[in-house]
Structure formats: structure tokens, C-alpha cells
Design a protein around this motif. Structure first.
Motif, mmCIF file in Angstrom:
data_model
loop_
_atom_site.group_PDB
_atom_site.id
_atom_site.type_symbol
_atom_site.label_atom_id
_atom_site.label_comp_id
_atom_site.label_asym_id
_atom_site.label_seq_id
_atom_site.Cartn_x
_atom_site.Cartn_y
_atom_site.Cartn_z
ATOM 1 N N ALA A 1 0.707 -1.096 0.196
ATOM 2 C CA ALA A 1 0.109 -0.069 -0.036
ATOM 3 C C ALA A 1 0.857 1.173 0.152
ATOM 4 N N ALA A 2 1.790 1.203 0.888
ATOM 5 C CA ALA A 2 2.925 2.409 0.713
ATOM 6 C C ALA A 2 3.583 2.364 -0.592
ATOM 7 N N ALA A 3 3.869 1.615 -1.186
ATOM 8 C CA ALA A 3 4.481 1.660 -2.750
ATOM 9 C C ALA A 3 3.447 2.208 -3.444
ATOM 10 N N TRP A 4 2.058 1.616 -3.370
ATOM 11 C CA TRP A 4 1.411 2.161 -4.363
ATOM 12 C C TRP A 4 0.955 3.518 -4.079
ATOM 13 N N HIS A 5 0.950 3.967 -2.795
ATOM 14 C CA HIS A 5 0.462 5.600 -2.772
ATOM 15 C C HIS A 5 1.742 6.358 -3.355
ATOM 16 N N THR A 6 3.074 5.691 -3.164
ATOM 17 C CA THR A 6 4.056 6.447 -3.384
ATOM 18 C C THR A 6 4.374 6.520 -4.891
ATOM 19 N N LEU A 7 4.270 5.322 -5.583
ATOM 20 C CA LEU A 7 4.552 5.087 -6.857
ATOM 21 C C LEU A 7 3.395 5.427 -8.128
ATOM 22 N N VAL A 8 2.347 4.982 -7.568
ATOM 23 C CA VAL A 8 1.205 5.095 -8.515
ATOM 24 C C VAL A 8 0.247 6.280 -8.305
ATOM 25 N N LEU A 9 -0.163 6.501 -7.138
ATOM 26 C CA LEU A 9 -0.905 7.627 -6.754
ATOM 27 C C LEU A 9 0.103 8.891 -6.581
ATOM 28 N N ARG A 10 1.192 8.861 -6.106
ATOM 29 C CA ARG A 10 1.994 10.077 -5.988
ATOM 30 C C ARG A 10 1.270 11.008 -5.040
ATOM 31 N N ASP A 11 0.830 10.304 -4.045
ATOM 32 C CA ASP A 11 0.272 11.245 -3.087
ATOM 33 C C ASP A 11 0.959 11.594 -1.815
ATOM 34 N N GLU A 12 0.876 12.074 -0.711
ATOM 35 C CA GLU A 12 1.741 12.492 0.340
ATOM 36 C C GLU A 12 1.673 11.381 1.439
ATOM 37 N N THR A 13 1.068 10.318 1.161
ATOM 38 C CA THR A 13 0.725 9.174 2.361
ATOM 39 C C THR A 13 2.046 8.868 3.002
ATOM 40 N N LEU A 14 3.200 8.412 2.247
ATOM 41 C CA LEU A 14 4.278 8.131 2.856
ATOM 42 C C LEU A 14 4.956 9.232 3.524
ATOM 43 N N ASP A 15 4.570 10.471 2.913
ATOM 44 C CA ASP A 15 5.211 11.445 3.509
ATOM 45 C C ASP A 15 4.902 12.042 5.249
ATOM 46 N N ARG A 16 3.728 11.192 5.604
ATOM 47 C CA ARG A 16 3.069 11.503 6.696
ATOM 48 C C ARG A 16 4.140 10.842 7.687
ATOM 49 N N MET A 17 4.616 9.396 7.487
ATOM 50 C CA MET A 17 5.385 8.905 8.208
ATOM 51 C C MET A 17 6.908 9.093 8.212
ATOM 52 N N ILE A 18 7.338 10.183 7.274
ATOM 53 C CA ILE A 18 8.601 10.693 7.214
ATOM 54 C C ILE A 18 8.968 11.902 7.854
ATOM 55 N N PHE A 19 7.956 12.841 7.557
ATOM 56 C CA PHE A 19 7.992 14.166 8.100
ATOM 57 C C PHE A 19 7.015 14.404 9.178
ATOM 58 N N PRO A 20 7.580 14.857 10.585
ATOM 59 C CA PRO A 20 6.626 14.978 11.658
ATOM 60 C C PRO A 20 5.857 16.171 11.451
ATOM 61 N N ARG A 21 4.459 16.115 12.143
ATOM 62 C CA ARG A 21 3.677 17.398 11.951
ATOM 63 C C ARG A 21 4.179 18.430 12.717
ATOM 64 N N ARG A 22 3.706 19.447 12.169
ATOM 65 C CA ARG A 22 4.356 20.875 12.715
ATOM 66 C C ARG A 22 3.244 21.132 13.860
ATOM 67 N N ASN A 23 3.815 21.882 14.676
ATOM 68 C CA ASN A 23 3.101 22.059 15.844
ATOM 69 C C ASN A 23 2.118 23.514 15.534
ATOM 70 N N PRO A 24 1.144 23.201 15.834
ATOM 71 C CA PRO A 24 0.028 24.199 15.203
ATOM 72 C C PRO A 24 0.205 25.692 15.878
ATOM 73 N N THR A 25 0.902 25.831 16.752
ATOM 74 C CA THR A 25 1.162 27.265 17.291
ATOM 75 C C THR A 25 2.231 27.940 16.644
ATOM 76 N N SER A 26 3.176 27.089 16.223
ATOM 77 C CA SER A 26 4.641 27.527 15.429
ATOM 78 C C SER A 26 3.981 28.042 14.045
ATOM 79 N N GLU A 27 2.911 27.387 13.405
ATOM 80 C CA GLU A 27 2.485 27.782 12.242
ATOM 81 C C GLU A 27 1.844 29.243 12.135
ATOM 82 N N LYS A 28 1.402 29.592 13.273
ATOM 83 C CA LYS A 28 0.710 30.951 13.254
ATOM 84 C C LYS A 28 1.953 32.396 13.570
ATOM 85 N N LEU A 29 2.959 31.752 13.583
ATOM 86 C CA LEU A 29 4.072 32.766 13.748
ATOM 87 C C LEU A 29 4.312 33.144 12.454
#
Length: 167
Positions: free
Chosen positions: A139-167
Motif C-alpha cells: 500500500a505504501a508503494a502504491w501510494h508513492t509510485l502510482v497515486l503519488r500522494d503524500e501518504t508516505l510523507d506522513r510517516m517521514i516528516f513530523p507534524r508541525r506544531n499548530p502554534t508555530s504555524e501561526k507565527l
């Protein structure tokens, strides 16, 4: 990026992903060790070493999965409504993977330290986990190679702190 995970969740995911193959590579030593002992022969020191690695790595995986489950409960992913059949299937497989790995760790402990009669169930559950992990990887390969969406990125790049996005 929507729905990414925290740094701790990502770190635990990849650490467990690295530990799972160790379990499969060292699992055969347990049968060899017990067979040698049953035949009255001293097991090889390498098999005994692998047996210990298998036991302690399994306990570590169980503990890390417990922490991972607590983090998931404390910081659940943002709900995305309405959920598609693919999102429901993905959630179902993730829940199955969590349950199977936690059960496997518990069953491994029971098999190693309390009652060896559960060994066949431990091996069967290992094969189920292997199948779920293969589907997860596909499924990870399908999302990365076929759909080319950000699914795998979710498990590579951490979520940003919502308060830091307001700055």
C-alpha cells in the motif's frame, strides 16, 4: 501536509519496522535450541545468542508498540469525513497490525516463560503479521509510485506544531 504524525510516532514506527525482521531472522534458532536440548545435545552458542536476541527484541517490540498505542490514543490523527472505503480498509489493517503485534509480543512471552504449548500459535501469528506487513508495504508503494500522494510523507516528516504555524 494533512494528518502527519509526531516525531515520536514516526521514530517508533521505523524502530519497530527495523526490529521486526530481526524476529524473523532469529526465530529459527528457538526450534534448533529446543530440539538440541530435547535430544540431550548442547545447543550451539550462536543459536543461544539468537534465541536471546529473539526474546528480548520481542519484548522491546511489545513495549514500543504499547507506547505507540498510547501516543495514538493521546494524539489521534485528524478525522477526515466522509471516510472512503480505502480509508476504512487502511484503518482496519492498521488496527489489525497493532493488535497482532501486541498479541504476538504477549504470546511470545507466554511461550518463552510460561507455557511452550502456545508455540504453534506464536508461529501462526507471525505468518499473519508477515502478510499484514506485506500488504502495508504494498500500500505504501502504491501510494508513492502510482497515486503519488503524500501518504508516505506522513510517516517521514513530523507534524508541525499548530502554534508555530501561526507565527
Amino acid at each position: 501536509m494533512k494528518g502527519s504524525y509526531s516525531t515520536a510516532q514516526i521514530g517508533l514506527h521505523w524502530l519497530i519496522a527495523l526490529l521486526l525482521p530481526i524476529q524473523y531472522l532469529t526465530g529459527g534458532s528457538i526450534e534448533r535450541t529446543h530440539h538440541a536440548a530435547h535430544m540431550g545435545v548442547t545447543p550451539s552458542s550462536f543459536d543461544l545468542f539468537q534465541h536471546n536476541v529473539h526474546n528480548y527484541a520481542g519484548m522491546l517490540i511489545g513495549a514500543l508498540m504499547g507506547v505507540r498505542l498510547l501516543l495514538r490514543i493521546m494524539r489521534p490523527p485528524a478525522p477526515q469525513l466522509p471516510a472512503s472505503w480505502r480509508q476504512n480498509a487502511a484503518a482496519g489493517f492498521h488496527h489489525a497490525l497493532y493488535v497482532a503485534i501486541l498479541m504476538q509480543a504477549g504470546l511470545g512471552f507466554v511461550t518463552s516463560y510460561l507455557w511452550f504449548g502456545t508455540a504453534a500459535y506464536h508461529v501462526a501469528l507471525a505468518n499473519i503479521i508477515l502478510a499484514i506487513v506485506a500488504l502495508h508495504f504494498a500500500a505504501a508503494a502504491w501510494h508513492t509510485l502510482v497515486l503519488r500522494d503524500e501518504t508516505l510523507d506522513r510517516m517521514i516528516f513530523p507534524r508541525r506544531n499548530p502554534t508555530s504555524e501561526k507565527l
